[in-house]
Design an enzyme around this catalytic site. Structure first.
Site, short mmCIF file in Angstrom:
data_model
loop_
_atom_site.label_atom_id
_atom_site.label_comp_id
_atom_site.label_asym_id
_atom_site.label_seq_id
_atom_site.Cartn_x
_atom_site.Cartn_y
_atom_site.Cartn_z
N ARG A 21 15.06 32.85 -22.71
CA ARG A 21 14.12 31.93 -23.44
C ARG A 21 14.41 32.68 -24.79
O ARG A 21 14.53 32.19 -25.29
CB ARG A 21 13.13 31.69 -23.30
N ARG A 32 -0.05 33.02 -18.28
CA ARG A 32 -0.76 31.32 -18.81
C ARG A 32 -0.34 30.35 -17.60
O ARG A 32 0.07 30.81 -16.51
CB ARG A 32 0.99 31.07 -19.81
N LYS A 85 2.62 28.16 -29.60
CA LYS A 85 2.71 26.21 -30.27
C LYS A 85 2.04 25.40 -30.34
O LYS A 85 1.19 24.89 -30.56
CB LYS A 85 3.92 25.96 -30.48
N ARG A 140 15.13 22.41 -32.31
CA ARG A 140 14.84 23.41 -31.97
C ARG A 140 16.53 24.23 -32.30
O ARG A 140 17.04 25.05 -31.58
CB ARG A 140 14.91 23.79 -30.51
N ARG A 165 3.85 27.75 -15.03
CA ARG A 165 4.95 27.03 -15.03
C ARG A 165 6.32 27.31 -15.11
O ARG A 165 6.51 29.16 -14.31
CB ARG A 165 5.59 26.79 -16.80
P1 AP5 Z 1 1.13 28.59 -26.00
O1 AP5 Z 1 0.49 27.79 -26.95
O2 AP5 Z 1 1.81 27.39 -24.72
O3 AP5 Z 1 2.68 28.48 -26.98
P2 AP5 Z 1 3.79 27.69 -26.68
O4 AP5 Z 1 4.31 28.36 -28.48
O5 AP5 Z 1 3.57 26.05 -26.58
O6 AP5 Z 1 4.61 28.32 -25.66
P3 AP5 Z 1 6.31 27.66 -24.48
O7 AP5 Z 1 6.44 28.62 -23.98
O8 AP5 Z 1 5.37 25.92 -24.26
O9 AP5 Z 1 6.88 27.35 -25.74
P4 AP5 Z 1 8.57 26.86 -25.93
O10 AP5 Z 1 8.71 26.33 -26.48
O11 AP5 Z 1 9.31 27.91 -24.33
O12 AP5 Z 1 8.29 26.14 -24.17
P5 AP5 Z 1 8.89 24.02 -24.93
O13 AP5 Z 1 7.56 23.84 -23.81
O14 AP5 Z 1 8.86 23.58 -25.66
O15 AP5 Z 1 0.76 29.73 -25.57
C1 AP5 Z 1 1.25 30.57 -24.75
C2 AP5 Z 1 -0.13 30.95 -23.93
O16 AP5 Z 1 -0.91 32.24 -25.00
C3 AP5 Z 1 -1.14 30.69 -23.50
O17 AP5 Z 1 -1.03 31.32 -22.62
C4 AP5 Z 1 -2.06 30.42 -24.49
O18 AP5 Z 1 -2.90 30.84 -23.94
C5 AP5 Z 1 -1.80 32.34 -25.14
N1 AP5 Z 1 -1.88 31.97 -26.26
C6 AP5 Z 1 -1.62 30.86 -27.66
N2 AP5 Z 1 -2.31 31.65 -28.77
C7 AP5 Z 1 -2.76 32.84 -28.80
C8 AP5 Z 1 -3.44 33.96 -29.72
N3 AP5 Z 1 -3.45 33.28 -30.70
N4 AP5 Z 1 -3.70 35.22 -29.04
C9 AP5 Z 1 -3.54 35.28 -27.54
N5 AP5 Z 1 -3.44 34.36 -26.93
C10 AP5 Z 1 -2.32 32.81 -26.93
O19 AP5 Z 1 10.09 24.17 -24.16
C11 AP5 Z 1 10.41 24.19 -22.77
C12 AP5 Z 1 11.58 23.60 -21.62
O20 AP5 Z 1 12.25 22.86 -22.41
C13 AP5 Z 1 13.08 24.64 -23.00
O21 AP5 Z 1 12.87 25.51 -22.28
C14 AP5 Z 1 13.81 24.03 -23.27
O22 AP5 Z 1 14.78 24.10 -21.99
C15 AP5 Z 1 13.53 22.74 -23.51
N6 AP5 Z 1 13.32 21.65 -24.27
C16 AP5 Z 1 12.06 21.86 -24.81
N7 AP5 Z 1 12.51 20.80 -26.39
C17 AP5 Z 1 13.34 21.07 -26.14
C18 AP5 Z 1 14.57 21.18 -27.74
N8 AP5 Z 1 14.18 20.49 -28.76
N9 AP5 Z 1 15.97 21.02 -26.82
C19 AP5 Z 1 16.66 21.56 -26.43
N10 AP5 Z 1 15.50 21.81 -24.76
C20 AP5 Z 1 14.38 22.33 -25.08
#
Ligand code: AP5
Length: 214
Positions: free
Chosen positions: A169, A125, A13, A86, A158
């Site tokens: 997660r 990552r 994402k 979410r 992270r």
């Molecule tokens: P990346 O692009 O980082 O993936 P992502 O989907 O953004 O992953 P996240 O871990 O950031 O998502 P998340 O939803 O768990 O965390 P968030 O920060 O929102 O890609 C991942 C890896 O793969 C990278 O190394 C990249 O280089 C690689 N990659 C990408 N595309 C690829 C491909 N096509 N092929 C190969 N490799 C690839 O949330 C974190 C925490 O915050 C949550 O757990 C929660 O506690 C809190 N939080 C955030 N938003 C909310 C909300 N709305 N409500 C409640 N809690 C929330």
């Protein structure tokens, strides 16, 4: 225009949203990045959010909706939401906010990636704590090992990318976030995209879908 990126942790994402936002002139709004900055700065929001994030649980809906409300009231802007909504209450809260300003969600892009791929990606990552750029070993390496291509800061892991937290997660995603697929499918605005292909190929598909929705 308002676009949402949906998908499990590690589905890409953030990687896709940052490119798509600059290419399509959308404001990229990542609740994960906002929360990580708040934790780093030790704000009240950060102090409250830290324990949920480190365990891989969701931060309470009212805190998240407060963050979004501050930004969405600036109407007229086009947004790309990454990591929000979410939960069903967050999606309903967003719809209510948008109704008040005569707007709505135009498109939900759902990146489909298997659990095994998520676990592989997140164990490799690295992220930039300064500009939030994301890298991956061995698929998406920075030009200079350990250094961000975009701003030159040192890359970090992270805290929520340990195997145990990633498993939680994924469970939280299935229990609380996946029901959003049906929520948006019923509104006929959900587009599923295979997220297990090269980053460029996925980007080109997503960009095409955004263009055909405008
Ligand atoms: P990346 O692009 O980082 O993936 P992502 O989907 O953004 O992953 P996240 O871990 O950031 O998502 P998340 O939803 O768990 O965390 P968030 O920060 O929102 O890609 C991942 C890896 O793969 C990278 O190394 C990249 O280089 C690689 N990659 C990408 N595309 C690829 C491909 N096509 N092929 C190969 N490799 C690839 O949330 C974190 C925490 O915050 C949550 O757990 C929660 O506690 C809190 N939080 C955030 N938003 C909310 C909300 N709305 N409500 C409640 N809690 C929330």
């Amino acid at each position: 225009m308002l676009v949402i990126m949906l998908g499990p942790p590690g589905s890409g994402k953030g990687t896709q949203a940052s490119r798509l936002a600059s290419d399509k002139d959308l404001e990229h709004l990542s609740t994960g990045d906002i929360l990580r900055n708040a934790v780093k700065e030790g704000t009240d929001l950060g102090l409250e959010a830290k324990r949920y994030m480190e365990a891989g649980d969701l931060v309470p809906d009212d805190l998240i909706l407060g963050i979004i409300k501050e930004r969405v009231q600036d109407d007229g802007k086009s947004f790309l939401f990454d990591g929000f909504p979410r939960t069903i209450p967050q999606a309903e809260g967003l719809d209510n906010m948008l109704n008040e300003i005569g707007s709505g969600v135009d498109l939900v892009l759902d990146l489909e990636v298997s659990d095994n791929e998520v676990i592989n990606r997140l164990s490799g990552r690295f992220f930039c704590p300064q500009c939030q750029a994301t890298y991956n070993y061995p698929n998406n390496l920075p030009k200079k090992e350990g250094i961000c291509d975009k701003c030159g800061a040192g890359l970090e892991k992270r805290k929520d990318d340990t195997e145990e937290v990633v498993k939680n997660r994924l469970k939280v995603y299935k229990d609380q976030t996946q029901p959003l697929q049906d929520y948006y499918r019923k509104k006929s605005i959900l587009k599923a995209v295979n997220g297990e292909r090269p980053i460029e190929t996925i980007f080109s598909d997503l960009a095409g879908i955004v263009d055909s929705t405008k």
